[in-house]
Structures are given as structure tokens and as C-alpha cells.
Design a protein around this motif. Structure first.
Motif, short mmCIF file in Angstrom:
data_model
loop_
_atom_site.label_atom_id
_atom_site.label_comp_id
_atom_site.label_asym_id
_atom_site.label_seq_id
_atom_site.Cartn_x
_atom_site.Cartn_y
_atom_site.Cartn_z
N LEU A 36 1.72 0.65 -9.45
CA LEU A 36 1.93 -0.96 -8.47
C LEU A 36 2.40 -1.11 -9.83
O LEU A 36 0.70 -1.51 -10.19
N ALA A 37 2.91 -2.43 -10.69
CA ALA A 37 2.40 -3.12 -11.68
C ALA A 37 2.59 -4.36 -11.28
O ALA A 37 3.49 -4.67 -10.36
N GLY A 38 2.16 -5.71 -11.72
CA GLY A 38 2.43 -7.18 -11.37
C GLY A 38 1.73 -7.59 -11.58
O GLY A 38 0.33 -7.15 -11.70
N ASP A 39 1.67 -8.86 -12.01
CA ASP A 39 0.69 -9.70 -12.49
C ASP A 39 0.03 -10.43 -10.71
O ASP A 39 -0.37 -10.17 -10.45
N ASN A 40 -1.30 -10.67 -11.33
CA ASN A 40 -1.99 -11.43 -10.72
C ASN A 40 -0.65 -12.17 -9.40
O ASN A 40 -0.01 -13.29 -9.43
N GLY A 41 -1.31 -12.38 -8.38
CA GLY A 41 -0.46 -12.53 -7.28
C GLY A 41 1.26 -11.94 -6.64
O GLY A 41 1.92 -13.09 -6.25
N ALA A 42 1.32 -11.27 -7.49
CA ALA A 42 2.63 -10.27 -7.10
C ALA A 42 2.81 -9.97 -6.37
O ALA A 42 4.08 -9.54 -5.35
N GLY A 43 1.72 -9.61 -5.07
CA GLY A 43 1.86 -9.00 -3.84
C GLY A 43 1.23 -7.71 -3.59
O GLY A 43 0.98 -7.00 -2.79
N LYS A 44 0.41 -6.80 -4.98
CA LYS A 44 0.09 -5.99 -4.72
C LYS A 44 -0.57 -5.75 -3.72
O LYS A 44 -0.90 -4.19 -3.35
N SER A 45 -1.88 -6.24 -4.09
CA SER A 45 -3.18 -6.63 -3.21
C SER A 45 -2.65 -6.34 -1.08
O SER A 45 -2.99 -5.72 -0.43
N THR A 46 -2.00 -7.56 -1.69
CA THR A 46 -1.16 -8.27 0.30
C THR A 46 -0.60 -6.22 0.71
O THR A 46 -0.60 -5.95 1.62
N LEU A 47 0.41 -5.55 -0.42
CA LEU A 47 0.86 -4.03 -0.13
C LEU A 47 0.02 -3.06 0.81
O LEU A 47 0.03 -2.80 2.00
N ILE A 48 -1.04 -2.73 -0.52
CA ILE A 48 -2.13 -2.21 -0.25
C ILE A 48 -2.51 -2.51 0.94
O ILE A 48 -3.22 -1.35 2.02
N LYS A 49 -3.01 -3.62 0.87
CA LYS A 49 -3.81 -3.75 2.04
C LYS A 49 -3.23 -3.67 3.88
O LYS A 49 -3.77 -3.64 4.89
N ALA A 50 -1.67 -4.06 3.89
CA ALA A 50 -0.55 -3.67 4.70
C ALA A 50 -0.58 -1.84 4.92
O ALA A 50 -0.81 -1.78 6.51
N ILE A 51 -1.02 -1.40 3.92
CA ILE A 51 -0.58 -0.21 4.06
C ILE A 51 -2.49 0.17 4.99
O ILE A 51 -1.94 1.16 5.46
N SER A 52 -2.82 -0.29 4.36
CA SER A 52 -4.38 0.70 4.89
C SER A 52 -5.40 0.06 5.60
O SER A 52 -6.50 0.18 6.52
N GLY A 53 -4.25 -1.15 6.68
CA GLY A 53 -4.70 -1.38 8.24
C GLY A 53 -5.89 -2.84 7.84
O GLY A 53 -5.72 -3.17 9.30
N VAL A 54 -5.74 -3.52 6.98
CA VAL A 54 -6.48 -5.20 6.76
C VAL A 54 -5.51 -5.89 7.24
O VAL A 54 -5.76 -6.71 7.84
N HIS A 55 -4.26 -5.63 6.82
CA HIS A 55 -3.15 -6.35 6.98
C HIS A 55 -2.27 -6.33 7.68
O HIS A 55 -1.64 -5.09 7.62
N LYS A 56 -1.86 -6.92 9.33
CA LYS A 56 -0.70 -6.46 10.19
C LYS A 56 0.47 -7.40 9.28
O LYS A 56 0.65 -8.15 9.00
N VAL A 57 1.96 -6.00 8.90
CA VAL A 57 2.64 -6.95 8.54
C VAL A 57 3.01 -7.99 9.62
O VAL A 57 3.38 -7.57 11.00
N ASP A 58 4.05 -9.01 8.53
CA ASP A 58 4.71 -9.74 9.99
C ASP A 58 6.56 -9.32 10.07
O ASP A 58 7.32 -9.33 10.93
N ARG A 59 6.87 -8.55 9.38
CA ARG A 59 8.61 -7.79 9.52
C ARG A 59 8.72 -6.59 8.94
O ARG A 59 7.67 -6.28 7.43
N GLY A 60 9.09 -5.44 9.39
CA GLY A 60 9.79 -4.18 8.65
C GLY A 60 8.52 -2.64 9.15
O GLY A 60 8.39 -3.61 10.30
N ASP A 61 8.66 -2.10 8.76
CA ASP A 61 7.94 -0.71 9.32
C ASP A 61 7.13 -0.13 8.09
O ASP A 61 8.01 -0.48 6.82
N ILE A 62 6.26 1.07 8.34
CA ILE A 62 5.51 1.32 7.86
C ILE A 62 5.83 2.60 8.63
O ILE A 62 4.82 2.93 9.56
N LEU A 63 5.88 3.58 8.08
CA LEU A 63 6.09 5.04 8.42
C LEU A 63 4.60 5.98 7.65
O LEU A 63 5.52 6.45 6.49
N LEU A 64 4.25 7.09 8.50
CA LEU A 64 3.29 8.02 7.99
C LEU A 64 3.84 9.06 9.04
O LEU A 64 4.04 9.72 9.62
N GLU A 65 4.73 10.31 7.81
CA GLU A 65 4.71 11.44 7.41
C GLU A 65 6.22 11.29 8.95
O GLU A 65 5.99 11.90 9.36
#
Length: 246
Positions: A36-65
Motif C-alpha cells: 500500500l503506497a500513499g502520502d500521509n492522509g491517503a487512507g492507508k491506516s484507515t484501510l488496514i484498521k478496517a481489515i483488522s477489526g479496529v474500524h467498522k466500514v460504512d459501506r462495502g464488504d470484506i471477505l476472508l477466504e
């Protein structure tokens, strides 16, 4: 290709009026490193926190296997094989490798017939085995991790994740603040994880490290997915242009 380990589909996350992520999609396969590449504020941390259970997403889906997942906490994500290794590594500096692997999950055995005591032998064996799996050698497994170098400490954090059967490792700036030799050790560790069939999400500001280890590069800019490239089909200049919108 085979079904991805992880499939992020159209994920959006808002904090009040701030659109931290807007319709972001990406996937990750076993034995693959996605940067994941991007400047500060690009959304990298928010994305990994959504994947890892820190944040719940407001829209969309995350599938594991292939199965939709919603985690109430990072612990639930860990229980399903998603481990995040942040820059601070979350290690107890005064404890050994084995004690850090079992931190909060210490194994016990009975002594004198009824008294539970720490099973230090099991912890030492776990330390030896995980370091062997990573082909990473330290002379003193019983030493406190405060005595280790930055690259060795990364190995301890990675070893803890794979001991508990992580399928996906999210690594946040794992080479930051390391010298060049230590950076190379960490890159070698990530390649070892890939060979073991783990999926790795690799976050870094260091384009040299990204090109050295990634199979694909996903670029985020201001909460959107600005592009996706294979390292052998792009250049550092193009990745920077995607990051800044030039």
C-alpha cells in the motif's frame, strides 16, 4: 487465479464529514505481497484498521477466504488469522522471545501435583521453532528483546504472528528507522513469509523496499484507490504521480 485470501470490495469509511475511504477495492492471495503506497492522509491506516477489526466500514464488504466477515475487535480478527504488526511492534522489552510470543496467552503446567506455573520450556521451544521457520538466528533466545537489534525485534513480532497461525500479516512501516543492513533482513523475512504461503500487506513510504518485495502495488490518494501496478510494469516516478495526482 485461486480464490483470494482477502477480498475488499467497495469499502467506504467516514469520520463525520471526512471521507477517509471511498469505494476502495483490493485483494490479496496466499503467497503474495501487496504494498500500500500513499502520502500521509491517503487512507492507508484507515484501510488496514478496517481489515483488522479496529474500524467498522460504512459501506462495502470484506471477505476472508470467500466469506463475508465483520469483526467487533482486533482480537476477533486475530482469531481468524489476521495479524497487524504496527511500527511500535507491541513487544515487552524486558521479556524473552518466548514470553513475547505468549504475551497474554501464557502456557501453564502443574508443578508439585497441583500448583500451576509458567511452562518456560514450551515458550523456549516455541521461540526456537518460530525463529527457525523464519531462518532468523539469534544467539540468546532467553535474552530480553530490548537487547536485540531493530531487525531482530521485527523477527520476534513476525514470529509471534506465525506461531498463532496468522494467514494474513499486515506490516505497517516495518523498515522505518532501520539501517540498510537491517532493512535487508526485514525484506528477507517478508520473502520468507511469502514462501510459506502467507499473505502480506506491506505499508511503506520507502519505494525501494516496495519494489524489492511487492507483487502488486496499490496506490491510495485522499481516500480513493488511485491505481494498481505490478512493480515490473511501472516505475517509481509513476507511483509518485499516482500518489500526488500529477
Amino acid at each position: 487465479m485461486t480464490e483470494p485470501l482477502l477480498d475488499v470490495r467497495g469499502v467506504s469509511k467516514y469520520f463525520g464529514g471526512v471521507h477517509a475511504l471511498e469505494d476502495v477495492s483490493m485483494d490479496l492471495h496466499a503467497g503474495e505481497v501487496v504494498a500500500l503506497a500513499g502520502d500521509n492522509g491517503a487512507g492507508k491506516s484507515t484501510l488496514i484498521k478496517a481489515i483488522s477489526g479496529v474500524h467498522k466500514v460504512d459501506r462495502g464488504d470484506i471477505l476472508l477466504e470467500g466469506k463475508p466477515v465483520t469483526y467487533e475487535s482486533p482480537q476477533q480478527a486475530r482469531d481468524h488469522g489476521i495479524e497487524t504488526i504496527y511500527q511500535d511492534l507491541a513487544l515487552a522489552d524486558n521479556l524473552s522471545i518466548g514470553a513475547n510470543i505468549f504475551l497474554g496467552r501464557e502456557p501453564k503446567r502443574k508443578a508439585f501435583g497441583f500448583l500451576p506455573v509458567l511452562d518456560r520450556g514450551l515458550m523456549a521451544d516455541a521461540a526456537k521453532e518460530t525463529m527457525r521457520r523464519l531462518d532468523f538466528h539469534v544467539d540468546r533466545l532467553s535474552a530480553p528483546v530490548s537487547a536485540f537489534s531493530g531487525g531482530q525485534r521485527q523477527a520476534v513480532a513476525i514470529g509471534r504472528a506465525i506461531y498463532w497461525n496468522a494467514k494474513i500479516l499486515i506490516m505497517d512501516e516495518p523498515t522505518a528507522a532501520l539501517g540498510v543492513p537491517e532493512q535487508r533482513k526485514v525484506i528477507a523475512l517478508i520473502k520468507s513469509l511469502k514462501e510459506q504461503g502467507k499473505g502480506v500487506i506491506f505499508i511503506s513510504h520507502n519505494l525501494g523496499d516496495i519494489f524489492a518485495v511487492a507483487d502488486r502495488i496499490v496506490v491510495l490518494r485522499r481516500g480513493i484507490k488511485a491505481g494498481e501496478r505490478k512493480p515490473d510494469e511501472t516505475t517509481g516516478d509513476e507511483i509518485v504521480r499516482l500518489m500526488v495526482g500529477g
